[in-house]
Structures are given as C-alpha cells and as structure tokens.
Design an enzyme around this catalytic site. Structure first.
Site, PDB file in Angstrom:
ATOM      1  N   ARG A  60       0.862  -1.297   0.062  1.00 24.08           N
ATOM      2  CA  ARG A  60      -0.171   0.075  -0.121  1.00 24.08           C
ATOM      3  C   ARG A  60       0.917   1.263   0.232  1.00 24.08           C
ATOM      4  O   ARG A  60       0.265   2.291  -0.161  1.00 24.08           O
ATOM      5  CB  ARG A  60      -1.104  -0.025   1.195  1.00 24.08           C
ATOM      6  CG  ARG A  60      -2.298  -0.942   1.105  1.00 24.08           C
ATOM      7  CD  ARG A  60      -2.892  -1.108   2.258  1.00 24.08           C
ATOM      8  NE  ARG A  60      -2.131  -1.737   3.513  1.00 24.08           N
ATOM      9  CZ  ARG A  60      -1.981  -2.959   3.732  1.00 24.08           C
ATOM     10  NH1 ARG A  60      -2.669  -3.843   2.863  1.00 24.08           N
ATOM     11  NH2 ARG A  60      -1.330  -3.444   4.598  1.00 24.08           N
ATOM     12  N   GLU A  97       2.832  -6.185  13.602  1.00 24.86           N
ATOM     13  CA  GLU A  97       1.817  -6.319  14.723  1.00 24.86           C
ATOM     14  C   GLU A  97       1.133  -7.674  14.719  1.00 24.86           C
ATOM     15  O   GLU A  97       1.010  -8.161  15.869  1.00 24.86           O
ATOM     16  CB  GLU A  97       0.725  -5.356  14.278  1.00 24.86           C
ATOM     17  CG  GLU A  97      -0.298  -5.029  15.281  1.00 24.86           C
ATOM     18  CD  GLU A  97      -1.661  -4.287  14.667  1.00 24.86           C
ATOM     19  OE1 GLU A  97      -1.322  -3.830  13.481  1.00 24.86           O
ATOM     20  OE2 GLU A  97      -2.569  -4.039  15.537  1.00 24.86           O
TER      21      GLU A  97
HETATM   22  P1  5GP Z   1       3.820  -1.534  11.783  1.00 25.37           P
HETATM   23  O1  5GP Z   1       5.158  -1.915  11.169  1.00 25.37           O
HETATM   24  O2  5GP Z   1       3.803  -0.105  12.051  1.00 25.37           O
HETATM   25  O3  5GP Z   1       3.456  -2.485  12.573  1.00 25.37           O
HETATM   26  O4  5GP Z   1       2.759  -1.883  10.617  1.00 25.37           O
HETATM   27  C1  5GP Z   1       2.602  -1.137   9.711  1.00 25.37           C
HETATM   28  C2  5GP Z   1       2.524  -1.719   8.138  1.00 25.37           C
HETATM   29  O5  5GP Z   1       1.690  -2.611   8.145  1.00 25.37           O
HETATM   30  C3  5GP Z   1       2.333  -0.779   7.212  1.00 25.37           C
HETATM   31  O6  5GP Z   1       3.131  -1.296   5.981  1.00 25.37           O
HETATM   32  C4  5GP Z   1       1.131  -0.843   6.879  1.00 25.37           C
HETATM   33  O7  5GP Z   1       0.627  -1.186   5.472  1.00 25.37           O
HETATM   34  C5  5GP Z   1       0.808  -2.476   7.574  1.00 25.37           C
HETATM   35  N1  5GP Z   1      -0.639  -2.405   8.426  1.00 25.37           N
HETATM   36  C6  5GP Z   1      -0.751  -2.809   9.336  1.00 25.37           C
HETATM   37  N2  5GP Z   1      -1.802  -2.886  10.306  1.00 25.37           N
HETATM   38  C7  5GP Z   1      -2.544  -2.051   9.116  1.00 25.37           C
HETATM   39  C8  5GP Z   1      -4.221  -1.648   8.982  1.00 25.37           C
HETATM   40  O8  5GP Z   1      -4.764  -1.837   9.886  1.00 25.37           O
HETATM   41  N3  5GP Z   1      -4.708  -1.232   7.670  1.00 25.37           N
HETATM   42  C9  5GP Z   1      -3.515  -1.066   6.749  1.00 25.37           C
HETATM   43  N4  5GP Z   1      -3.924  -0.396   5.654  1.00 25.37           N
HETATM   44  N5  5GP Z   1      -2.201  -1.504   6.808  1.00 25.37           N
HETATM   45  C10 5GP Z   1      -1.752  -2.044   7.953  1.00 25.37           C
END
Ligand code: 5GP
Length: 173
Positions: A60, A97
């Site tokens: 995305r 996550e």
């Molecule tokens: P982080 O590494 O901050 O835990 O997760 C962020 C990354 O995972 C981003 O690249 C994002 O695209 C994706 N991501 C994690 N959770 C979500 C969510 O609820 N919605 C979207 N659109 N992307 C998420």
C-alpha cells in the site's frame, strides 16, 4: 484544509487475524476526489521538508508513495518483501503487529548523503518504518521525515521512531 478522509476508512474486525481491527484504505483510493485529496494532504504535510527521494514499502505504501513522488517530482524507491528485487540488496527482518517480515532495498537505490522521505499508508507498532529507515541509513542516506496517512492511536509506533521527524494525517482509534 482537512477533508476528513478518516471518516471514509473501512474498519474490518478480526482481519487478518482474530483480535485485529484492520483499517482498509481502499475505500478512500477508489474515489477520484478522495484519492486526489489524500495526495494533496500528504504533499502539504511534507512541503517544508527538504528531500530528494521518496522510499515506500510494499504494497500500500507504493500506491500513495509513488503518487506523491510523481506530483512532487521526486525519485521513487521501492522497499520490497524478501526475494522480489533483482539486484544487490540491503535486507532487514522485523516484527509486525501480527507476525514477522523481511524487507529489502536495492543497494544502489540511494546515494550517500541523499535526503529521503519514507511514506506509508499506516503506522501501527512502527516495525516497518523503523526497518525501512534502517535500510535507508544502511545506504548512507539521511531520513528527512516519515509520513503516514493513518496513525493507529494507542500502539505507540512513534516510540520506535523518536530519532525522526514523524508526521501523520489522521490519528485513528
Ligand atoms: P507496523 O510495522 O507499524 O506495525 O505496521 C505498519 C505496516 O503494516 C504498514 O506497511 C501497513 O501497510 C501495514 N498495516 C498494519 N496494520 C494495518 C492496517 O490496519 N491497515 C492497513 N491498511 N495497513 C496495515
């Protein structure tokens, strides 16, 4: 002026795993005016930053990062999941996550001293952005800023990014 794009986001409960509330941005992207407004808001949010290139992560991040790079006349550098890039790479494994991931960036994508904006759709626990910034720094480039469409409140993703200028358009609960 904010277009309240956060109201157009779709919340999907228990996706991709039980207990996760997934924020779906496709409900914003599919509408021409909303997509245009999103890129305009991102542009306004980083207009004061001095940078040469935008780096964004699969998948995305590519959608908004490349549109932003195009409109701001910056170079675009993709950070991809393991095994997708054809030339020599820097590589980083990090916690998500939900689960774990490895990301890669071409070694010759950035020059030492270049200033880079990292762009992604969403900040959750911050592992993706932190790993991407480490890839940027592995190349000797400097992180001029980190920009998100959505920041998930309560997950403290920013705590992993305190070294950087972190900005997000919408805080979502
Ligand atoms: P982080 O590494 O901050 O835990 O997760 C962020 C990354 O995972 C981003 O690249 C994002 O695209 C994706 N991501 C994690 N959770 C979500 C969510 O609820 N919605 C979207 N659109 N992307 C998420």
């Amino acid at each position: 002026m904010s277009k309240n794009l956060d109201r157009k986001l779709r919340h999907i409960h228990n996706y991709p795993k039980r207990g996760i509330d997934f924020i779906d941005i496709t409900t914003v992207l599919k509408n021409a005016q909303d997509f245009h407004d999103l890129i305009a808001e991102l542009q306004a949010a980083c207009a004061d930053l001095n940078f040469d290139k935008i780096v964004a992560a699969e998948a995305r991040g590519f959608i908004i990062g490349s549109a932003l790079a195009y409109i701001m006349q910056k170079g675009f550098v993709p950070v991809r999941k393991a095994g997708k890039l054809p030339a020599a790479i820097y590589k980083k494994t990090y916690k998500l996550e939900y689960g774990e991931s490895t990301i890669e960036m071409h070694k010759d994508a950035l020059q030492a001293g270049e200033r880079v904006l990292f762009v992604d759709d969403l900040l959750a626990i911050g592992g993706t952005a932190e790993a991407a910034c480490e890839l940027i720094e592995s190349a000797g480039a400097e992180v001029a800023g980190v920009l998100f469409f959505v920041e998930l409140a309560g997950l403290n993703g920013r705590q992993r990014l305190t070294k950087y200028d972190v900005r997000s358009l919408y805080l979502v609960h």
